[in-house]
Write a protein that holds these residues in place. Structure first.
Motif, PDB file in Angstrom:
ATOM      1  N   ALA A   1       0.830  -1.204   0.000  1.00 11.87           N
ATOM      2  CA  ALA A   1       0.000   0.000   0.000  1.00 11.87           C
ATOM      3  C   ALA A   1       0.863   1.251   0.000  1.00 11.87           C
TER       4      ALA A   1
ATOM      5  N   TYR B   1       0.981   4.238  -2.931  1.00 11.97           N
ATOM      6  CA  TYR B   1       0.825   5.675  -2.713  1.00 11.97           C
ATOM      7  C   TYR B   1       2.036   6.451  -3.209  1.00 11.97           C
TER       8      TYR B   1
ATOM      9  N   ALA C   1     -12.828   8.802   4.299  1.00 11.85           N
ATOM     10  CA  ALA C   1     -11.533   8.293   3.848  1.00 11.85           C
ATOM     11  C   ALA C   1     -10.610   9.406   3.364  1.00 11.85           C
TER      12      ALA C   1
ATOM     13  N   LEU D   1      -6.917   9.021   3.459  1.00  9.04           N
ATOM     14  CA  LEU D   1      -6.337   8.074   2.507  1.00  9.04           C
ATOM     15  C   LEU D   1      -6.382   8.597   1.078  1.00  9.04           C
TER      16      LEU D   1
ATOM     17  N   THR E   1       1.013   9.712   3.029  1.00  8.74           N
ATOM     18  CA  THR E   1      -0.021   8.864   3.629  1.00  8.74           C
ATOM     19  C   THR E   1       0.575   7.691   4.405  1.00  8.74           C
TER      20      THR E   1
ATOM     21  N   VAL F   1      -0.392   7.020   8.148  1.00  8.56           N
ATOM     22  CA  VAL F   1      -1.777   6.588   8.332  1.00  8.56           C
ATOM     23  C   VAL F   1      -1.930   5.128   7.957  1.00  8.56           C
ATOM     24  N   LEU F   2      -1.331   4.737   6.843  1.00  8.73           N
ATOM     25  CA  LEU F   2      -1.425   3.353   6.397  1.00  8.73           C
ATOM     26  C   LEU F   2      -0.838   2.400   7.431  1.00  8.73           C
TER      27      LEU F   2
ATOM     28  N   ARG G   1      -2.950   2.230  10.721  1.00  9.97           N
ATOM     29  CA  ARG G   1      -4.197   1.479  10.571  1.00  9.97           C
ATOM     30  C   ARG G   1      -3.971   0.059  10.073  1.00  9.97           C
TER      31      ARG G   1
ATOM     32  N   LEU H   1      -3.272  -0.969   6.989  1.00  9.40           N
ATOM     33  CA  LEU H   1      -4.037  -1.165   5.760  1.00  9.40           C
ATOM     34  C   LEU H   1      -3.172  -1.771   4.665  1.00  9.40           C
TER      35      LEU H   1
ATOM     36  N   VAL I   1      -7.043  -0.805   0.723  1.00 13.65           N
ATOM     37  CA  VAL I   1      -7.164   0.497   0.067  1.00 13.65           C
ATOM     38  C   VAL I   1      -8.073   0.389  -1.150  1.00 13.65           C
TER      39      VAL I   1
ATOM     40  N   THR J   1     -11.806   0.283  -0.374  1.00 15.14           N
ATOM     41  CA  THR J   1     -12.397   1.596  -0.115  1.00 15.14           C
ATOM     42  C   THR J   1     -12.792   2.282  -1.415  1.00 15.14           C
TER      43      THR J   1
END
Length: 333
Positions: A117, A121, A138, A141, A149, A152-153, A156, A158, A163, A166
């Protein structure tokens, strides 16, 4: 003629996709856009090769994707095939495992990690990608934040599939067109495999088969990029115009985004293979001119067409002569 390597077929799929014509609203061998030229896509395909090879060798999905995007951007000088690469990389990984199928793709995407992820990004820092605003829940994200990002990834936990899930959502009753490429990631690539079957069962040059598959895909569902640039209503109208071409009707008079012409599928219901194979590409030329004039660019549909071409090539589609195919024993499942 025997098949090429998976990376060969992925690169060839990129080239065949852009060479197919007419693909209304998109660059093809007969049409450039104001800010994109045919040769830019050829350069992008060459530049992406290293990343595609890494995916074929089993590199992490995010790493291979970021490398492919970086190479594309360096060689083309712009974003030409970001969405195509997002679909091709997991397809190559599934090929590596020997299971190029919906179940195989599901396993590949479920195995993605937080690092994948993060790499995804980071790829947005390489090129400008047209994306819509994320759902209100979101915003942290938003892919336009790129590498910023990462915290945050990681916080969480993720994965790249998380991703995509979402983005694949149409929202809670909101009037928006979901990200079709993200839907492929979380649904097992149904559009890709359906269009690959259209291409395999069709006849004639692969570029013509790709153009017909493109129209079949666009006539089935509104395009994400068109919705991002012009709004959901315009995307549905463009899809209705493509349905009219698929049905043999006049897209300038018979296209209705709410009530398709007689004999065409309703929104979301794909046409059968015979309808796709019967598309008159000469009749699609007027739609191509109209889309170009209005700035309607169904780029996500082109991504799906490219992915379908890759699957078709792995399953036996040939470029050597019209309608030729490899021996079934040589084609992958």
């Amino acid at each position: 003629m025997t098949g090429g390597s998976p990376a060969d077929d992925a690169a060839l799929a990129l080239l065949l996709e852009v060479a197919g014509t007419p693909k209304p609203g998109n660059v093809d061998r007969h049409r450039d856009l104001a800010d994109l030229r045919f040769e830019s896509f050829l350069a992008g395909a060459v530049g992406a090769r290293e990343g595609l090879e890494r995916a074929a060798r089993g590199a992490a999905v995010g790493h291979a994707f970021e490398r492919a995007v970086a190479g594309m951007a360096d060689r083309a000088g712009t974003n030409t095939q970001f969405g195509c690469l997002l679909l091709l990389v997991p397809l190559l990984r599934a090929t590596r495992t020997g299971d190029l199928s919906p179940d195989g793709l599901d396993r590949v995407t479920r195995a993605t990690t937080v690092d994948d992820a993060v790499a995804f990004y980071r790829a947005f820092d390489r090129v400008d990608v047209a994306v819509g605003d994320p759902p209100e829940d979101a915003t942290a994200l938003d892919v336009r934040r790129g590498a910023d990002t990462e915290p945050v990834l990681r916080e969480r936990g993720l994965t790249l599939r998380d991703v995509m899930a979402t983005s694949a959502s149409a929202g809670d009753g909101l009037d928006r067109v979901p990200d079709r490429n993200a839907q492929e990631w979380v649904e097992g690539f149904p559009r890709t495999f359906r269009a690959a079957e259209w291409i395999l069962a069709d006849e004639g040059p692969l570029t013509d088969r790709a153009a017909r598959a493109f129209l079949g895909l666009l006539g089935t569902e509104p395009d994400t990029l068109v919705a991002t640039a012009h709004g959901p209503a315009a995307a549905r109208e463009a899809s209705a115009e493509a349905r009219a071409v698929v049905s043999g009707a006049d897209p300038t008079t018979d296209a209705d985004p709410t009530t398709p012409p007689d004999g065409t599928p309703s929104d979301g219901t794909p046409p059968d293979a015979d309808a796709v194979h019967g598309i008159d590409l000469d009749a699609a030329e007027s739609l191509a001119a109209s889309f170009l004039e209005r700035g309607i660019n169904p780029g996500t549909t082109a991504d799906l067409t490219c992915a379908a071409l890759y699957v078709a090539l792995r399953r036996g589609a040939e470029t050597s002569e019209a309608g030729a195919s490899r021996n079934g024993s040589e084609a992958e499942p």
